[in-house]
Every structure is written in C-alpha cells, then in structure tokens.
Design an enzyme around this catalytic site. Structure first.
Site, PDB file in Angstrom:
ATOM      1  N   LYS A   1       0.828  -1.211   0.000  1.00  0.00           N
ATOM      2  CA  LYS A   1       0.000   0.000   0.000  1.00  0.00           C
ATOM      3  C   LYS A   1       0.865   1.265   0.000  1.00  0.00           C
ATOM      4  O   LYS A   1       0.368   2.345  -0.305  1.00  0.00           O
ATOM      5  CB  LYS A   1      -0.966  -0.014   1.174  1.00  0.00           C
ATOM      6  CG  LYS A   1      -2.046  -1.081   0.976  1.00  0.00           C
ATOM      7  CD  LYS A   1      -3.152  -1.016   1.986  1.00  0.00           C
ATOM      8  CE  LYS A   1      -4.229  -2.040   1.675  1.00  0.00           C
ATOM      9  NZ  LYS A   1      -3.788  -3.439   1.943  1.00  0.00           N
TER      10      LYS A   1
HETATM   11  C1  LIG Z   1      -4.456  -4.535   1.309  1.00  0.00           C
HETATM   12  C2  LIG Z   1      -3.736  -5.809   1.253  1.00  0.00           C
HETATM   13  C3  LIG Z   1      -4.151  -6.851   0.403  1.00  0.00           C
HETATM   14  C4  LIG Z   1      -5.396  -6.773  -0.441  1.00  0.00           C
HETATM   15  O1  LIG Z   1      -5.280  -5.881  -1.515  1.00  0.00           O
HETATM   16  P1  LIG Z   1      -6.594  -5.383  -2.275  1.00  0.00           P
HETATM   17  O2  LIG Z   1      -6.098  -4.402  -3.260  1.00  0.00           O
HETATM   18  O3  LIG Z   1      -7.481  -4.766  -1.209  1.00  0.00           O
HETATM   19  O4  LIG Z   1      -7.224  -6.576  -2.888  1.00  0.00           O
HETATM   20  C5  LIG Z   1      -3.380  -8.008   0.370  1.00  0.00           C
HETATM   21  N1  LIG Z   1      -2.293  -8.155   1.135  1.00  0.00           N
HETATM   22  C6  LIG Z   1      -1.857  -7.178   1.965  1.00  0.00           C
HETATM   23  C7  LIG Z   1      -0.648  -7.411   2.787  1.00  0.00           C
HETATM   24  C8  LIG Z   1      -2.561  -5.973   2.054  1.00  0.00           C
HETATM   25  O5  LIG Z   1      -2.133  -5.016   2.894  1.00  0.00           O
END
Ligand SMILES: *Cc1c(COP(=O)(O)O)cnc(C)c1O
Length: 435
Positions: free
Chosen positions: A108
């Site tokens: 993220k």
């Molecule tokens: C947010 C997140 C996901 C999921 O990603 P999306 O884009 O919401 O499908 C998967 N793994 C981790 C470690 C995350 O922080």
C-alpha cells in the site's frame, strides 16, 4: 484524462477533482474514460527500463495532460524510491514480486506515496493547507501517513483505537511526527471512523479547516499499482513471456490495477484472484451471484473484506459480463490452515518466508499450476507484506523468526509522539480547531 463514475456513466470529472474527491458524488468509483494503450516501443523494451522509468511511461498515459513531464517525473521518482524485485523460488518456474520494501513494509506504500505527491501537486497553488483525516485499524493508516510525511502543504491527522492494534503497528503509527499527528482514541475502530465521518459533514469545522480523505478507492492510489506489473514482466524477460499472476485479494484494487495493465498491452496470460475464506469474488466467478457477506476474521487480515469495493471497477472493465471476466480471471480461496501449510511448505522447499497474504497468493498459484500440467510459462505471485509484520504466524508455520529490515528498525527507538483522545466527537473537533 476524464474520469467517469461506475454508477453513472454520464457523470464525468477531471483528474484534480477525482483525486481530491476520492468518491464520486453518487458514491460510485471513478474510472478512466478510456484505458490507453502503452506505446509499442515501451512494451517491447520493458526489460531495459527501471521501475521509475516504466512507471513514468504508464503514468503519462493517465496524467500526462494534467502535469508536465518534469512534474510527473518528480512525483513518480519520489513515490517509488524503493525497489520492487522479483525472486525466483529455487530453480522452479515460480517467482514472487516483493512489494514490501517501502517504508511501512506493505504494497500500500506504492499507492499512498503516489497519491500524496499528486495531491500536493494539485494543492500547490492553493493558499490554504489541507488536512487529511484517516481512521485506521492498523495497516492502511500507516502507509497513508508515511506517504504524506514531509509532503508540502498537507497535514495528516490519524485516528487509531488505543490498545487495539499490534505493538508493531502502534509503533508505526505513533512515532512518525512532523506533519503527521496520531491520535490514540480511547475507543474502537468504529469510533474512529464515526469521528472522521462527523468531521466531514460538520460545516462549521470545514469553514475553518480544509479537510480531505485519502480513501483506498481514490484513483491516485489505484493506478500506480499498475506500474509494478509492467516492472514485473520486464524482470521476468519481457512482454513475450507467457506469465500467469496470482494476486492476494481483499478489496480487489491490486487485481483491478493488474487488469488495467493488461488492457494497456501488458502480456499476462491469466490472473488468479486468491482470497482467504472471504471468498465473495471467487463465489461470483463460480455462481454468477455477487453476494456481500459480513467479513470473517482470518490470519491474512488485510484481506478480510466482505463487500469488496472494487468489484464495481472489475465489472466496468469487463463490460458487466461475467463470461469475459472468467476468460481472464480465476478465483480460488483458502482457509487459515491451508495458509499455514503453504507457509511451511515454501519455507521447506524454497527456503522462502511467506507472510500470510503472500501465502494465500502462492497457494492460488500452486492450485492453478497443479491443475494445468501443460503450462510451460512462468507463474508469479505477489508478496504484499513483509513476513516480519506477521512474525507470530510466520514462526508458528515455519519455526523461524522473521527479521525486521534495518530501514525500519529505528522506529523501535523513536519517541511515541501520539496524543490521547476521547471517543467524543466534540473533543476531536475542538482539537482540530486548535482548542
Ligand atoms: C491490502 C492488502 C491486500 C489486499 O489488496 P486489495 O487491493 O485490497 O485486494 C493483500 N495483502 C496485503 C498485505 C494488504 O495489505
């Protein structure tokens, strides 16, 4: 570029508005009016381009009319100042894309850092500072807050439930300082969310302090996630390779970004949407019925989503047709015990430590590879969080303690600069007004 709302295809807005608003007024999600093709000369030279170089080429297709090349280059280079390498699993045709080398050890960071710089660019000619309000139950908030650290013209106020985040997360949230203020709320995550929501509809407050959100559905967080798919294929040998990609999914932003990359010309044979037991989308692919459910808690908790917000975007990409979605995407889901088993299995076989989310993605890849023995291409799964963030689960599965990387270790020595806050809106408001 113009952006339309998934709920009203005649509602268009410009990039600046879409980035500042986040959500369309009809509560739909913004989508680009067209998904532009990447130039053939770029597609054919993916292996020669660095991460910032390929990211700039992709970003230019979406934001080139809004920012000068020099400004966009600045945004991209500043946002993507950490590596996103490919690692091969022993001598097999399995690879992982490590997306966890950023400041909060999660993918993220990519979207949050890009959005922060884009927002700052759009705000630079405004006199007033902007305050980003974020309620967080842990991970997303620290990526957003870190993304805005030292970014011109913007302050962040972060609310998290005191005592209800992991000690690692609490350190991440409460030691940042500078233009980031962390409030330890004496309450729950729902209290934090309620307080932020009230602030956004409080006209008296808004007259004195300009507020914005940094919502996960913002296009400025979504689109940069398509950059690293190009970078991945480049590292795997280029756009002539036969590659399938497994994406660990919760809100499906990451998968949406991958599908956008494919529409731009990236050669991905197939996507695997890998989920934990919150399998709303795999169920949809199987039955044709999209049925949101209350989320169930799992070890891969960043994927505990019972009503994936980007489903509307997935449908938009496939012209609302399930048949064409199935051509490009398979859905698979795994329980916590399967997740733990995969973590043990990969450590034993490949000497590789998976975090629980990456383990779900690896399990998805193994399942599809196992079912198609004729596949002679490369299988890639995305690793979205560093195993040290889930050290207890990793240790339970493998017997190994995952080491926190050096570049974040110093947070354990930094001072806690968070501020205690009640769960009453009036206290939060008077804080925001400087009282
Ligand atoms: C947010 C997140 C996901 C999921 O990603 P999306 O884009 O919401 O499908 C998967 N793994 C981790 C470690 C995350 O922080």
């Amino acid at each position: 570029m113009k952006w339309y709302s998934t709920r009203d295809n005649d509602h268009y807005t410009d990039t600046k508005n879409a980035v500042i608003q986040g959500l369309a007024p009809d509560e739909g999600l913004y989508m680009p009016e067209e998904i532009p093709a990447l130039r053939p000369s770029v597609l054919s030279s993916l292996s020669d381009l660095s991460l910032p170089e390929v990211s700039f080429e992709v970003a230019k297709q979406f934001f080139g009319a809004d920012l000068s090349n020099a400004d966009l280059q600045n945004v991209v280079e500043n946002a993507l100042d950490f590596p996103i390498p490919i690692v091969q699993m022993s001598e097999t045709n399995r690879y992982t894309l490590e997306l966890f080398h950023g400041p909060t050890l999660a993918f993220k960071d990519v979207g949050a850092r890009f959005m922060a710089r884009l927002l700052s660019h759009f705000m630079q000619f405004e006199k007033e500072r902007v305050t980003v309000l974020v309620a967080t139950s842990g991970d997303t908030g620290s990526a957003v807050a870190q993304g805005f650290l030292d970014v011109e013209g913007i302050d962040v106020v972060l609310l998290f439930p005191d005592g209800k985040v992991s000690s690692f997360q609490e350190k991440q949230l409460s030691t940042i300082g500078k233009n980031i203020t962390a409030l330890r709320v004496d309450g729950t995550f729902d209290d934090c969310q309620r307080m932020v929501k009230e602030a956004f509809i409080d006209e008296e407050l808004q007259k004195q302090r300009r507020l914005t959100s940094a919502n996960s559905i913002n296009i400025a967080r979504l689109l940069p996630q398509s950059f690293y798919y190009f970078h991945a294929i480049g590292q795997l040998g280029g756009n002539d390779e036969n590659v399938i990609i497994s994406v660990p999914s919760g809100n499906f932003g990451n998968l949406t970004a991958g599908l956008i990359a494919k529409k731009m010309g990236l050669n991905v044979s197939h996507f695997i949407a890998s989920t934990n037991v919150n399998k709303i989308v795999p169920n949809y692919l199987q039955t044709g019925v999209f049925k949101p459910q209350p989320s169930k808690p799992t070890l891969s908790n960043a994927m505990d989503v019972g009503n994936p917000s980007n489903f509307e975007r997935l449908m938009a990409i496939f012209g609302e047709k399930r048949d064409s979605m199935i051509e490009h995407v398979s859905g698979v889901s795994f329980t916590d015990s399967e997740t733990i088993r995969m973590m043990g299995n990969y450590y034993e076989k490949h000497d590789y430590l998976l975090d629980p989310h990456g383990a779900v993605a690896a399990a998805g890849l193994e399942k599809v590879l196992g079912a198609t023995s004729s596949f002679d291409g490369k299988g890639l799964f995305l690793e979205c969080a560093h195993p040290a963030k889930f050290a207890e689960t990793v240790e339970e599965a493998t017997g190994v303690k995952a080491e926190v990387p050096d570049h974040v270790k110093d947070m354990f020595d930094r001072e806690d600069v968070s501020i205690a806050m009640s769960n009453q809106y009036k206290d939060f408001k008077s804080f925001l007004l400087g009282g």
